[in-house]
Scaffold this motif. Structure first.
Motif, short mmCIF file in Angstrom:
data_model
loop_
_atom_site.label_atom_id
_atom_site.label_comp_id
_atom_site.label_asym_id
_atom_site.label_seq_id
_atom_site.Cartn_x
_atom_site.Cartn_y
_atom_site.Cartn_z
N ARG A 203 0.83 -1.20 0.00
CA ARG A 203 0.00 0.00 0.00
C ARG A 203 0.87 1.26 0.00
NH1 ARG A 203 -3.98 0.13 4.31
NH2 ARG A 203 -4.03 -2.15 4.19
N CYS A 204 0.23 2.42 -0.21
CA CYS A 204 0.98 3.68 -0.39
C CYS A 204 1.78 4.07 0.85
CB CYS A 204 0.02 4.81 -0.76
SG CYS A 204 -0.76 4.61 -2.37
N SER A 205 1.29 3.72 2.02
CA SER A 205 2.00 4.09 3.24
C SER A 205 3.38 3.47 3.33
CB SER A 205 1.17 3.70 4.47
OG SER A 205 0.90 2.30 4.45
N ALA A 206 3.62 2.38 2.57
CA ALA A 206 4.93 1.73 2.58
C ALA A 206 5.90 2.36 1.60
CB ALA A 206 4.76 0.24 2.26
N LEU A 207 5.47 3.41 0.92
CA LEU A 207 6.29 4.01 -0.14
C LEU A 207 7.68 4.47 0.35
CD1 LEU A 207 4.91 6.37 -2.89
CD2 LEU A 207 7.19 6.68 -1.97
N PRO A 208 7.79 5.20 1.47
CA PRO A 208 9.13 5.64 1.89
C PRO A 208 10.10 4.49 2.12
CG PRO A 208 7.41 6.84 3.08
CD PRO A 208 6.73 5.74 2.34
N GLN A 209 9.62 3.41 2.77
CA GLN A 209 10.51 2.26 3.03
C GLN A 209 10.87 1.55 1.73
OE1 GLN A 209 7.58 2.81 4.52
NE2 GLN A 209 8.13 3.29 6.66
N LEU A 210 9.89 1.35 0.84
CA LEU A 210 10.16 0.67 -0.42
C LEU A 210 11.11 1.47 -1.29
CD1 LEU A 210 6.58 -0.66 -1.34
CD2 LEU A 210 8.58 -2.03 -0.72
N ALA A 211 10.96 2.77 -1.30
CA ALA A 211 11.83 3.61 -2.12
C ALA A 211 13.28 3.47 -1.71
CB ALA A 211 11.39 5.07 -2.03
N ARG A 212 13.53 3.41 -0.40
CA ARG A 212 14.91 3.24 0.07
C ARG A 212 15.40 1.81 -0.19
NH1 ARG A 212 12.97 6.76 4.14
NH2 ARG A 212 12.26 5.01 5.40
N LEU A 213 14.55 0.83 0.09
CA LEU A 213 14.94 -0.58 -0.04
C LEU A 213 15.25 -0.93 -1.49
CD1 LEU A 213 15.20 -3.34 1.42
CD2 LEU A 213 12.78 -3.73 0.85
N LEU A 214 14.44 -0.43 -2.43
CA LEU A 214 14.57 -0.78 -3.84
C LEU A 214 15.40 0.23 -4.64
CD1 LEU A 214 10.87 -1.90 -4.42
CD2 LEU A 214 12.85 -3.36 -3.99
N ARG A 215 15.97 1.20 -3.95
CA ARG A 215 16.81 2.24 -4.60
C ARG A 215 16.04 2.93 -5.74
NH1 ARG A 215 19.57 -2.23 -4.91
NH2 ARG A 215 19.89 -2.08 -7.17
N ILE A 216 14.82 3.35 -5.43
CA ILE A 216 13.97 4.00 -6.43
C ILE A 216 14.52 5.38 -6.76
CG2 ILE A 216 11.63 4.85 -6.92
CD1 ILE A 216 11.95 1.79 -6.86
#
Length: 632
Positions: A203-216
């Motif tokens: 979901r959208c709330s996980a965006l900050p963590q995913l962006a760092r984890l996946l090097r977005i």
């Protein structure tokens, strides 16, 4: 005529010869499918000689008819790189028809001697598989090549139809390579699903963590149906991720209903503060304006100029622009005459406070509908210039209203402001008296006087938005009056459309209040504008709190407690019942107010104005004039 036919034939043959690799491939596929059908018919074992000889004898006939129908149906025209369901449907139709003709032709030639009947359906199925399979494999190979290229690692917000179309378009974009790592979407039913091989992660709330984890490296927002509140939440997640982001336009702004990488743009302030699309009765507005003569005072101002554009779209007979600012009037007239060549525009320089000039305009051009948008509006400046405030906003309305009555105008629409409600500034007082002038004249004439009241307009001249933009470009600080100050905001186009709608439904004496939605903190507005510029508030761009200026208040109101608010048939337009007015006393006070203005008797003018608006109170105290977050 004959030459033209020959030219078209020659061009078609040239194109056909240019596609020889595709035709050769399809011919080979037809051969393999024909022989493969025999092999499969005999249980993948050796084909008896009598059957094999017959198969080879009729093979040229099989290839010929299939090539004919490949050309007829346009199978050779499809670009393999972009193979789609349309191409698959074309192949299927051409193979079905081709196989049927092949079967009939072989029956006529051989009476199906040594030709098993089961070969024909097997042949058709194999041929469809070969033609479709090779094309899909080629597309997958090309897509794989592109995805292996160096491109930005992208996360797409929104796993709906827009996200699907955007992903497809990104794969076709050869100029800029994007490596789409995944989708995020608040619909938990979509989590774990794949769209064109790309997984919906969370979901959208996980965006900050995913962006760092996946090097977005880039976030693409593909939610064109999102309202302002939803967009603010998404942008907040993007900012926490500290990753650049772009968005597709709103759904009503995508003309063809499709989403592509060409539509991507920066998130704008209107995306965060804008509201749902306005539902309007354009037919009623058109009946009010079409073939009518329209006058707009203050016609080159922020509201006036947009009113001119909106009115011009409704096909009036002529539009008269009455304006003090020479260059603004010239620029607007040039724009309107270019965009609406079939409409006559009268551009007149003049002062709405000049009775002779105003009477001349009304008698010369005989307007049937008048929009009175001429007004001063800068609260702190006007607080120190009482005489000019009253003269322009109140006396100007008196002059225009009298001329409208004398010339038999059908409708007179006064553009008012939320600052006229429980005013703390002389600007608000002057506009409240202007509302009373409209109410007074409506009761004493056949002209329908209608007041439309609303709050701040995004991007209008002198508003806070252009000021913040200029301060941000200059590196700051951005000056905010008070961290708790709120204002109602609306786009210029929406405000003007609702003015026209209110005018269409008004019969006279009404005060229409535009539903401005929820008030917005000016501090939030400043911080969002800083973030949208790519800077960090309080770090790269400082915010300095200045305290309330003369005449300002922390919060605005759209209607007075004594004005009974009622809904209308349009959800964004409310009706405020006008307060009672002692007409004899009011007329006498207006006369004295005008005399005081003409004599430059500031104190007397102030006393009369405040007497007419007893709810006036001095400006509020600011909660703070400085803040720990202010600029050093």
């Amino acid at each position: 005529m004959e030459r033209s036919w020959l030219d078209r034939m020659r061009a078609a043959l040239q194109y056909l010869f240019g596609r020889w690799p595709v035709l050769l491939h399809d011919a080979v596929a037809a051969c393999l499918a024909w022989l493969g059908a025999y092999w499969f018919r005999f249980n993948l074992d050796e084909i008896p000689d009598v059957f094999l000889d017959q198969a080879l004898d009729v093979l040229p006939l099989v290839v010929f008819w299939h090539l004919v129908f490949f050309v007829v149906f346009g199978v050779h025209r499809g670009a393999w790189r972009f193979t789609s369901t349309h191409d698959l449907a074309v192949i299927l139709k051409s193979v079905i028809v081709g196989t049927a003709v092949v079967a009939f032709s072989i029956f006529l030639a051989t009476r199906l001697v040594a030709v098993p009947r089961s070969v024909f359906p097997l042949h058709g199925a194999f041929l469809v598989g070969l033609l479709i399979g090779t094309r899909i494999l080629y597309r997958l190979f090309r897509d794989r090549q592109i995805s292996r290229g160096e491109g930005k690692r992208v996360l797409i917000v929104g796993a709906g139809a827009a996200g699907d179309m955007l992903l497809k378009d990104l794969g076709r974009n050869h100029q800029i390579h994007y490596d789409v790592v995944g989708f995020i979407d608040d619909d938990q039913a979509k989590k774990g699903r794949e769209i064109q091989g790309v997984r919906v992660l969370d979901r959208c709330s996980a965006l900050p963590q995913l962006a760092r984890l996946l090097r977005i490296e880039l976030i693409l927002i593909a939610v064109p149906s999102a309202n302002a509140e939803e967009m603010r939440a998404i942008v907040d997640y993007c900012e926490r991720a500290q990753t650049p982001f772009r968005t597709l336009p709103k759904v009503q702004d995508i003309l063809d209903g499709s989403a592509s990488s060409a539509d991507l743009r920066s998130v704008e302030l209107d995306d965060l503060l804008g509201r749902d699309p306005v539902s309007l009765d354009w037919e009623a507005m058109g009946q009010m304006i079409k073939n009518r003569r329209v006058l707009i005072t203050g016609g080159a101002g922020s509201i006036g100029s947009e009113l001119c554009r909106q009115v011009a779209r409704l096909d009036p007979e002529e539009v008269t622009l009455f304006e003090q600012n020479e260059f603004s009037l010239y620029s607007l007239a040039m724009e309107l005459e270019e965009q609406f060549p079939g409409i006559r525009f009268n551009r007149l320089l003049g002062d709405v406070c000049d009775p002779e000039a105003v009477r001349f305009v009304f008698s010369q051009y005989r307007p049937q509908v008048v929009f009175h948008a001429a007004a001063y509006k800068h609260v702190p400046m006007l607080q120190a210039q009482l005489r000019e405030t009253i003269r322009n906003n109140t006396v100007g309305t008196m002059v225009a209203a009298r001329a409208a009555v004398e010339s038999g105008v059908e409708k007179f629409i006064l553009i008012s402001t939320d600052k006229a409600v429980n005013p703390t500034s002389m600007m608000g007082v002057s506009k409240r008296i202007a509302e009373m002038v409209a109410q007074f004249n409506d009761a004493k004439s056949t002209t329908a006087f209608i007041t439309v009241r609303f709050g701040n307009v995004l991007g209008s001249a002198g508003s806070v938005v252009p000021l913040f933009e200029r301060q941000i470009r200059g590196g700051g600080p951005v000056t905010v009056t008070d961290p708790m100050m709120t204002r109602y905001f609306m786009t210029i186009s929406e405000a003007c459309q609702l003015i026209l709608q209110a005018c269409a439904i008004g019969r006279g004496g009404e005060i229409f209040v535009l539903n401005m939605g929820e008030p917005v903190k000016i501090d939030y507005l400043a911080r969002q504008m800083i973030r949208l510029s790519g800077k960090v508030p309080d770090e790269e761009i400082k915010i300095r709190y200045t305290g309330l200026r003369p005449g300002e208040k922390l919060t605005e109101e759209l209607f007075h407690p004594d004005e009974d608010l009622a809904p209308t048939s349009y959800e964004k337009i409310l009706l405020a019942q006008s307060r009672s007015l002692d007409e004899t006393h009011f007329e006498s006070e207006l006369h004295m107010l005008r005399e005081s203005v003409e004599r430059y008797d500031h104190e007397r003018a102030r006393q009369i104005a405040i007497g007419l608006v007893p709810e006036y109170r001095e400006g509020e105290e600011s909660s703070t004039a400085e803040s720990p977050n202010q600029a050093a």
